[in-house]
Design a protein around this motif. Structure first.
Motif, PDB file in Angstrom:
ATOM      1  N   VAL A  38       0.390  -1.299   0.138  1.00 25.31           N
ATOM      2  CA  VAL A  38       0.154   0.019  -0.019  1.00 25.31           C
ATOM      3  C   VAL A  38       0.968   1.461  -0.030  1.00 25.31           C
ATOM      4  CG1 VAL A  38      -1.560   1.470   1.482  1.00 25.31           C
ATOM      5  CG2 VAL A  38      -1.987  -1.157   0.957  1.00 25.31           C
ATOM      6  N   LEU A  39       2.178   1.260   0.575  1.00 22.10           N
ATOM      7  CA  LEU A  39       2.927   2.425   0.794  1.00 22.10           C
ATOM      8  C   LEU A  39       3.564   2.794  -0.709  1.00 22.10           C
ATOM      9  CD1 LEU A  39       4.515   1.999   4.358  1.00 22.10           C
ATOM     10  CD2 LEU A  39       2.932   3.745   3.428  1.00 22.10           C
ATOM     11  N   VAL A  40       3.372   1.663  -1.635  1.00 24.49           N
ATOM     12  CA  VAL A  40       4.508   1.970  -2.731  1.00 24.49           C
ATOM     13  C   VAL A  40       3.995   3.343  -3.450  1.00 24.49           C
ATOM     14  CG1 VAL A  40       4.806   1.211  -5.185  1.00 24.49           C
ATOM     15  CG2 VAL A  40       4.880  -0.518  -3.110  1.00 24.49           C
ATOM     16  N   PRO A  41       2.671   3.697  -3.662  1.00 28.27           N
ATOM     17  CA  PRO A  41       2.613   5.014  -4.215  1.00 28.27           C
ATOM     18  C   PRO A  41       3.068   6.226  -3.506  1.00 28.27           C
ATOM     19  CG  PRO A  41       0.449   3.463  -4.279  1.00 28.27           C
ATOM     20  CD  PRO A  41       1.595   2.807  -3.427  1.00 28.27           C
ATOM     21  N   VAL A  42       2.881   5.991  -2.133  1.00 27.47           N
ATOM     22  CA  VAL A  42       3.259   7.279  -1.153  1.00 27.47           C
ATOM     23  C   VAL A  42       4.733   7.361  -1.327  1.00 27.47           C
ATOM     24  CG1 VAL A  42       3.186   8.109   0.827  1.00 27.47           C
ATOM     25  CG2 VAL A  42       1.475   6.484   0.435  1.00 27.47           C
ATOM     26  N   LEU A  43       5.502   6.160  -1.409  1.00 26.23           N
ATOM     27  CA  LEU A  43       6.933   6.267  -1.599  1.00 26.23           C
ATOM     28  C   LEU A  43       7.285   7.012  -2.933  1.00 26.23           C
ATOM     29  CD1 LEU A  43       9.942   5.300  -0.364  1.00 26.23           C
ATOM     30  CD2 LEU A  43       9.590   3.273  -1.638  1.00 26.23           C
ATOM     31  N   LEU A  44       6.885   6.260  -4.041  1.00 29.41           N
ATOM     32  CA  LEU A  44       7.137   6.837  -5.214  1.00 29.41           C
ATOM     33  C   LEU A  44       6.768   8.447  -5.539  1.00 29.41           C
ATOM     34  CD1 LEU A  44       5.891   4.236  -7.478  1.00 29.41           C
ATOM     35  CD2 LEU A  44       8.057   4.498  -6.842  1.00 29.41           C
ATOM     36  N   ALA A  45       5.690   8.786  -4.968  1.00 33.57           N
ATOM     37  CA  ALA A  45       5.395  10.451  -4.683  1.00 33.57           C
ATOM     38  C   ALA A  45       6.210  11.047  -3.857  1.00 33.57           C
ATOM     39  CB  ALA A  45       4.020  10.314  -4.251  1.00 33.57           C
ATOM     40  N   LYS A  46       6.872  10.571  -2.835  1.00 32.14           N
ATOM     41  CA  LYS A  46       7.671  11.162  -1.722  1.00 32.14           C
ATOM     42  C   LYS A  46       8.931  11.411  -2.361  1.00 32.14           C
ATOM     43  CE  LYS A  46       9.879  12.946   1.788  1.00 32.14           C
ATOM     44  NZ  LYS A  46       9.896  12.180   2.961  1.00 32.14           N
ATOM     45  N   LEU A  47       9.591  10.311  -3.114  1.00 32.22           N
ATOM     46  CA  LEU A  47      10.895  10.171  -4.084  1.00 32.22           C
ATOM     47  C   LEU A  47      10.705  11.384  -5.053  1.00 32.22           C
ATOM     48  CD1 LEU A  47      12.001   6.662  -4.261  1.00 32.22           C
ATOM     49  CD2 LEU A  47      12.654   8.521  -2.671  1.00 32.22           C
ATOM     50  N   TRP A  48       9.446  11.571  -5.957  1.00 33.70           N
ATOM     51  CA  TRP A  48       9.368  12.604  -6.877  1.00 33.70           C
ATOM     52  C   TRP A  48       9.418  13.821  -6.372  1.00 33.70           C
ATOM     53  CZ3 TRP A  48       5.179  16.124  -7.203  1.00 33.70           C
ATOM     54  CH2 TRP A  48       5.194  16.527  -8.456  1.00 33.70           C
TER      55      TRP A  48
ATOM     56  N   VAL B  16      12.048  -3.146  -3.120  1.00 31.32           N
ATOM     57  CA  VAL B  16      12.258  -4.043  -4.234  1.00 31.32           C
ATOM     58  C   VAL B  16      12.418  -5.493  -3.965  1.00 31.32           C
ATOM     59  CG1 VAL B  16      13.784  -4.642  -6.104  1.00 31.32           C
ATOM     60  CG2 VAL B  16      12.970  -2.304  -5.831  1.00 31.32           C
ATOM     61  N   THR B  17      13.291  -5.927  -2.899  1.00 33.61           N
ATOM     62  CA  THR B  17      13.381  -7.315  -2.547  1.00 33.61           C
ATOM     63  C   THR B  17      12.088  -7.824  -2.014  1.00 33.61           C
ATOM     64  OG1 THR B  17      14.240  -6.441  -0.459  1.00 33.61           O
ATOM     65  CG2 THR B  17      15.906  -6.990  -2.068  1.00 33.61           C
ATOM     66  N   GLY B  18      11.464  -6.960  -1.017  1.00 33.27           N
ATOM     67  CA  GLY B  18      10.230  -7.355  -0.391  1.00 33.27           C
ATOM     68  C   GLY B  18       9.263  -7.711  -1.536  1.00 33.27           C
ATOM     69  N   LEU B  19       8.987  -6.674  -2.584  1.00 35.39           N
ATOM     70  CA  LEU B  19       7.949  -7.067  -3.477  1.00 35.39           C
ATOM     71  C   LEU B  19       8.298  -8.325  -4.398  1.00 35.39           C
ATOM     72  CD1 LEU B  19       7.209  -3.455  -4.538  1.00 35.39           C
ATOM     73  CD2 LEU B  19       5.578  -4.914  -3.246  1.00 35.39           C
TER      74      LEU B  19
ATOM     75  N   PHE C 284      17.003 -14.254   0.363  1.00 26.58           N
ATOM     76  CA  PHE C 284      16.142 -13.141   0.761  1.00 26.58           C
ATOM     77  C   PHE C 284      16.279 -12.619   2.398  1.00 26.58           C
ATOM     78  CE2 PHE C 284      12.134 -12.087   2.592  1.00 26.58           C
ATOM     79  CZ  PHE C 284      11.898 -10.605   2.203  1.00 26.58           C
ATOM     80  N   TYR C 285      16.603 -13.994   2.952  1.00 19.87           N
ATOM     81  CA  TYR C 285      16.233 -13.507   4.345  1.00 19.87           C
ATOM     82  C   TYR C 285      17.372 -12.434   4.737  1.00 19.87           C
ATOM     83  CZ  TYR C 285      12.972 -16.962   4.539  1.00 19.87           C
ATOM     84  OH  TYR C 285      11.551 -17.649   4.321  1.00 19.87           O
ATOM     85  N   PRO C 286      18.771 -12.686   4.626  1.00 19.02           N
ATOM     86  CA  PRO C 286      19.958 -11.949   5.069  1.00 19.02           C
ATOM     87  C   PRO C 286      20.035 -10.458   4.560  1.00 19.02           C
ATOM     88  CG  PRO C 286      20.657 -13.635   4.081  1.00 19.02           C
ATOM     89  CD  PRO C 286      19.496 -13.975   4.135  1.00 19.02           C
ATOM     90  N   LEU C 287      19.251 -10.696   3.161  1.00 16.04           N
ATOM     91  CA  LEU C 287      19.488  -9.383   2.479  1.00 16.04           C
ATOM     92  C   LEU C 287      18.411  -8.547   3.018  1.00 16.04           C
ATOM     93  CD1 LEU C 287      19.920 -10.819  -1.332  1.00 16.04           C
ATOM     94  CD2 LEU C 287      21.431  -9.407  -0.124  1.00 16.04           C
ATOM     95  N   HIS C 288      17.225  -8.844   3.052  1.00 14.15           N
ATOM     96  CA  HIS C 288      16.299  -8.173   3.719  1.00 14.15           C
ATOM     97  C   HIS C 288      16.457  -7.573   5.001  1.00 14.15           C
ATOM     98  CE1 HIS C 288      12.241  -6.592   2.709  1.00 14.15           C
ATOM     99  NE2 HIS C 288      11.785  -6.762   3.716  1.00 14.15           N
ATOM    100  N   PHE C 289      16.902  -8.589   5.982  1.00 15.66           N
ATOM    101  CA  PHE C 289      17.360  -8.302   7.337  1.00 15.66           C
ATOM    102  C   PHE C 289      18.301  -7.262   7.410  1.00 15.66           C
ATOM    103  CE2 PHE C 289      19.613  -9.101  11.190  1.00 15.66           C
ATOM    104  CZ  PHE C 289      18.662  -9.005  12.192  1.00 15.66           C
ATOM    105  N   TYR C 290      19.370  -7.258   7.068  1.00 11.83           N
ATOM    106  CA  TYR C 290      20.510  -6.558   7.096  1.00 11.83           C
ATOM    107  C   TYR C 290      20.306  -5.203   6.308  1.00 11.83           C
ATOM    108  CZ  TYR C 290      23.203 -10.049   8.921  1.00 11.83           C
ATOM    109  OH  TYR C 290      23.810 -11.464   9.596  1.00 11.83           O
ATOM    110  N   GLY C 291      19.590  -5.290   5.077  1.00  9.61           N
ATOM    111  CA  GLY C 291      19.001  -3.920   4.451  1.00  9.61           C
ATOM    112  C   GLY C 291      18.204  -3.092   5.337  1.00  9.61           C
ATOM    113  N   ALA C 292      17.485  -3.747   6.015  1.00  3.66           N
ATOM    114  CA  ALA C 292      16.364  -2.921   6.834  1.00  3.66           C
ATOM    115  C   ALA C 292      17.261  -2.281   7.765  1.00  3.66           C
ATOM    116  CB  ALA C 292      15.387  -3.914   7.449  1.00  3.66           C
TER     117      ALA C 292
END
Length: 423
Positions: free
Chosen positions: A104-114, A150-153, A166-174
């Motif tokens: 649900v936050l994807v449109p909000v994120l894209l709008a914020k970056l824009w 991106v990794t989550g989606l 996915f697990y270490p990438l998403h965990f450390y990335g967070a």
């Protein structure tokens, strides 16, 4: 007429660079517009981070190495606790919130970056120490949030295009992202709150507003409505993967949504078929045995012998890390604590258990369950579901079902259970 002057006047103007104020001309951009989006992301990303940490804790990674997909976490595992078994829908709720909020936050994120794009190209990058810190936090923030989303989606869609697990990438990335997020919030929160309450002060410059605005095609309020409508559309077309009925049929953007996978007692969602897991049908028939290991030594049981033991029922869902879940299914089988007793443990010392599957390989072929999970009367070695024996895809001849546990901890095609000595 002077030909050289004619040629000069006909020469096209050089377009401004992104670092020039005249490059960004949308009249929608502005500090208050960005502040509204930032406030939505502050609440949403905080929810994502908390539910993500809870999801990691639900695997009980400090129990055994087989459960821990980030063994080098060190101090980042400071908060871990023994995951409870109640309420039985706990993981279904926390992971459903995590994944649904992320979508649900994807449109909000894209709008914020824009909305803040002009600031990403400001030259020189830093005019003071405070601005340098802000730019570094912005780099961590933008890079981290894009990586996490991106990794989550991709994980939701079961598309593992990234290198490694996915697990270490998403965990450390967070954690990298949250470091930038906390620094950015610390720097920006006071001004964001002031902008939300009072707007731009008369003596203040709006650094995000363009000095040469183009003709407006949409108001700022209209732009926020478009972002909200996009989030609402994603909510409607994704949230239903956690529910039965009409909502699941329109959950078109996520796996395990849309049409039901079949009819009858075994007609509910699965993550991996027996064929995909490499299960050989002959190994699940007459020659299959369940081996229990404990103080009493090794005990080998046929499926008929398990069916002859005391049978119990429990209504439990299956909830997966990708955010989908089933409704409560009626499972029937032997309680794990009864199997622990058969392996030689008394009622006063409920042990941990190491569960092994017939599945020849895979990251969760073997999992460990805590003593509280073994002791819960709803924790079963299930032999049937909804009044019928398990289908092969649902784990025949026997599978684990534990309340509030991630789906991968509910091992299918169980062949061996070692009680005690897991730690």
């Amino acid at each position: 007429m002077d030909d050289s002057r004619l040629k000069t006047s006909a020469r096209p103007a050089v377009p401004p660079l992104p670092s020039a104020p005249g490059f960004w001309r949308s009249p929608v951009r502005g500090a208050r517009f960005t502040a509204v989006l930032g406030a939505a992301l502050l609440a949403g990303i905080t929810l994502l981070f908390v539910t993500g940490l809870l999801s990691y804790a639900a695997y009980n990674p400090d129990l055994a190495a087989v459960n821990d997909k980030t063994p080098d976490k060190g101090l980042l595992g400071f908060y871990l606790f023994a995951w409870p078994t109640g309420p039985h829908w706990l993981y279904r709720l926390t992971q459903g919130l995590h994944v649904t909020a992320g979508i649900v936050l994807v449109p909000v994120l894209l709008a914020k970056l824009w909305s803040v794009a002009p600031k990403l190209f400001v030259m020189p990058p830093a005019r003071s120490v405070a601005q340098a810190l802000e730019r570094v936090s912005l780099l961590l923030l933008v890079g981290g949030v894009l990586f996490e989303f991106v990794t989550g989606l991709l994980n939701i869609q079961l598309e593992y295009l990234f290198p490694g697990s996915f697990y270490p990438l998403h965990f450390y990335g967070a954690w990298v992202f949250v470091a930038g997020f906390v620094a950015h919030v610390g720097l920006k929160l006071p001004r964001t709150l002031r902008l939300l309450r009072h707007g731009i002060a008369p003596t203040e410059t709006d650094e995000l507003a363009t000095p040469t605005p183009a003709s407006p095609t949409l108001s700022r309020r209209g732009a926020l409505a478009v972002v909200g409508a996009g989030s609402l559309l994603l909510l409607v077309t994704s949230a239903g993967r956690s529910f039965d009925g009409p909502l699941r049929r329109i959950a078109l953007l996520t796996p395990r949504g849309g049409a039901e996978p079949g009819e009858g007692p075994n007609g509910f969602q699965i993550n991996k078929t027996a064929a995909k897991a490499g299960i050989v049908l002959a190994d699940t028939r007459e020659r299959w045995r369940l081996t229990l290991v404990g103080p009493a030594g090794e005990v080998r049981l046929t499926r008929a012998e398990l069916l002859a033991m005391g049978q119990h029922s429990a209504a439990l869902p299956i909830a997966c890390v990708e955010g989908w879940s089933t409704s409560d299914q009626w499972w029937r089988g032997v309680r794990l604590r009864d199997l622990a007793a058969l392996a030689g443990h008394t009622d006063r010392e409920q042990p941990d258990v190491l569960v092994e599957s017939l599945q020849p390989s895979g990251p969760f072929r073997t999992v460990a369950l805590r003593d509280n999970q073994v002791a819960d009367p709803r924790s079963l070695l299930a032999l049937g579901v909804n009044g019928e024996e398990l289908s092969l895809d649902h784990g025949y001849p026997a599978r684990i079902v534990v309340p509030a546990a991630p789906g991968v901890m509910n091992t299918k095609w169980v062949t061996r259970m070692t009680f005690g000595g897991v730690r």
